[in-house]
Structures are given as structure tokens and as C-alpha cells.
Write an enzyme that holds these catalytic residues in place. Sequence first.
Site, PDB file in Angstrom:
ATOM      1  N   LYS A   1      10.307  51.764 118.416  1.00 56.75           N
ATOM      2  CA  LYS A   1      10.137  51.520 116.978  1.00 56.75           C
ATOM      3  C   LYS A   1      10.569  50.101 116.620  1.00 56.75           C
ATOM      4  CE  LYS A   1      14.635  53.718 116.302  1.00 56.75           C
ATOM      5  NZ  LYS A   1      15.325  54.994 116.052  1.00 56.75           N
TER       6      LYS A   1
ATOM      7  N   TYR B   1      27.772  23.084 105.039  1.00 57.41           N
ATOM      8  CA  TYR B   1      27.952  23.528 103.655  1.00 57.41           C
ATOM      9  C   TYR B   1      29.408  23.865 103.350  1.00 57.41           C
ATOM     10  CZ  TYR B   1      22.938  24.046 102.674  1.00 57.41           C
ATOM     11  OH  TYR B   1      21.606  23.821 102.446  1.00 57.41           O
TER      12      TYR B   1
END
Length: 358
Positions: free
Chosen positions: A35, A244
Site C-alpha cells: 500500500k 532560519y
Amino acid sequence: MATATLSIDLDAIAANWRALDRLTPSGVQTAAVVKADAYGLGTTRVVRALAQAGARRFFVAVAEEGAAVRQALGPGPQICILSGHMAGDTEMIHDLDLTPMLNSVDQVTRHVEALPGQPFGVQLDTGMNRLGMEEGEWEAVAPFVLEAGPELLMSHLACADAPDHPMNAAQLQAFHAMTDGTGVPRSLAATGGIFLGPRYQFDLTRPGIGLYGGHPFAQAHSVVTLSLPVIQTREVAMGEPVGYSNTWVADRPTIIATVSGGYADGLLRSLSGKATLWDGDTPCPLVGRVSMDLITVDIGHLPQVPRSLDILGPQQGVDQLATIGNTIGYEILTSLGNRYTRRFVERSAVDWAGGTTA
Ligand SMILES: *Cc1c(COP(=O)(O)O)cnc(C)c1O
């Protein structure tokens, strides 16, 4: 090019399937759970490698995924749909010969009315409270459903990765109570369940994560290597910040490599300041924040600038990276992004996703 390369070792996947198959007696079938695009690695190539290794039955979550498996394998192998038979799935189930695992009386009704004679299984809920018929519901309809001839009765364990958890025995007992004497083949174990021993293995096992090298299959072959190209390097002086919010500040002069890959590629922001990348055997600390497309790495200790650094590989598998990022290997794998070049390695031949052979 700045695109990162995700190498997928199809031989390792095949070897993992064979190893899991050898853990059960020969009368027990070993299926393969593929899956979510084979746990993020690419359905087509993965299912072909597994079929070549001997897998004859595949499990997917939804019918559309089943269609992709059928497309890759052609007629023959059995493709089971864990979400069962949903409204709108009938044509696909019929035309592509898919086997839904029916989860409710509604699904049973839909299936036997629309496609009488089309193979199906039944999923039973033994305590996880997620999918499948519960004990009372099953008791009420079992005679009718068994009459229609299910080819598999299955359930799923909630705590199989914790062998001592009392939930395992409770679910085993509930599964026996719901299925003993039916004469229908049964399945309870995914990867974790296989390791709980013979009582949990029944007629068919459904490993997923173990095929791809994940916990709790400790002996698994390493399957994925993720190499992030170095785009640029720079010298930073003591006291200079990187990335950042200035979360990392150099405590000595060093060299920072900026590599291609970030949280948009499934390299979680929670790895910021914590993960390690590798130049061969040499660890290099990730410094500062993971940004959308870029990661910064301290390579001041390396003798030369590498072309790329690995964030997944034999040095650091999906489970180790997951632990650093506060998640599980399943989520690392299924988050691996679409921007990577997927490179499939098989029997010393190397096929690029584009189809050319190197
Ligand atoms: C995902 C899934 C599996 C495979 O589980 P792993 O832990 O990856 O081996 C098996 N059965 C069901 C019902 C599942 O949802």
C-alpha cells in the site's frame, strides 16, 4: 543536477521477503503489503521484484492502488483490497480481478449483490477498533457470509511490535473465537505478528515494513539510500549563525555544506539541529533548521568537499532517522518525496526511473 537520488535495492527487498517467508512453515503463505506506493518506494518496480522472489498475493489499501499492482504484474497474482468494496469500486474489482477484504455488512451486501462469485475475504475487528466486523456483527451474519464462500478471514494486531503487550494474546483469543471451525484460511500477522511465533501465523502472513528494512525485522537488509547533492559550501567564522531563526551559531570557524533536500521532500523539520548526514563512514552533523528544499551540514572535519551526503543508508536506516525525528520508520518511508530521482538497483544492473540503463 541538484535533484537528490533515492536508491532502492530491489534485491534487498526480495531477500527480505524470502527471509520473512522462511520464518514460517512451508504451508503458510507469505503475502506482501504494498500500500501507499509500496511504502513510498514505487509500486511497479517493487511488486515486480517481489513477484519474482515468489510472492503470489499482494495487499493494498484502496482499489486504485490495486489497479496499479495489476498493471505492473498482469493476470495471475492475487490483489487484496484492505478497504474492502466501496461504492464506485465494483467495475474495477471486476475488470481487474481484485479481491476486497469486506469490512461490514454493508460491504458484504454490496459485494454479493453486484459481483456474485467474485472472490472476497472478510476483515474482522479483534479489538483495534479500526477496520472490520466486530464480534456481534460477525456472529449475526457469519452463516450467510460463510455460505457465500470467503477465501480468507483476517484481522490486524494493534500492538504486535511490543511482544509482551497483553493485547496480542487478547486479540489472538478473539480471532480464534470468531474463526475456529469455519474451515476458511486465516491471517492475523503483519511483520510484527510473524515474530510473535507460530500461534500468530495461521495460513497467511502480511508483512509490509519488514520488506522495506524496517523495525521490528531486526535482521532486514538495508533497502534505501538517500543521497543529497552538495549545492554550495561556505566558510563561517566563530559566532556566525546558520539558517532560519539563527538557531545554530558556529562555536569555531568551520565549513557549512548546503545540500538539496528539505521538509518538502519528507525530511522532517523536526530533524532540525539533531540529525546526522554521512560522507561514507564519516558522520556530519545537520546544523540549524531544515528548510523546505535545503539542509545545512557542518563538514569542517572532512578532508575534502563531497559531491553528496547521505541521510539514509546502511549507516542510518529509516528507524534511526525516525527516532531522531520523533516518529516511526513507516512515516519516514511514506513521506519520501516525489522530487527524488528513484534509482532501482537489481542484480548489479542499475535502472533509472526514466527507463534507461546505466
Ligand atoms: C499495513 C498493514 C499491514 C502491514 O503491516 P506492517 O507492520 O507494515 O508489516 C498488514 N495488514 C494490515 C491490515 C495493514 O493495514
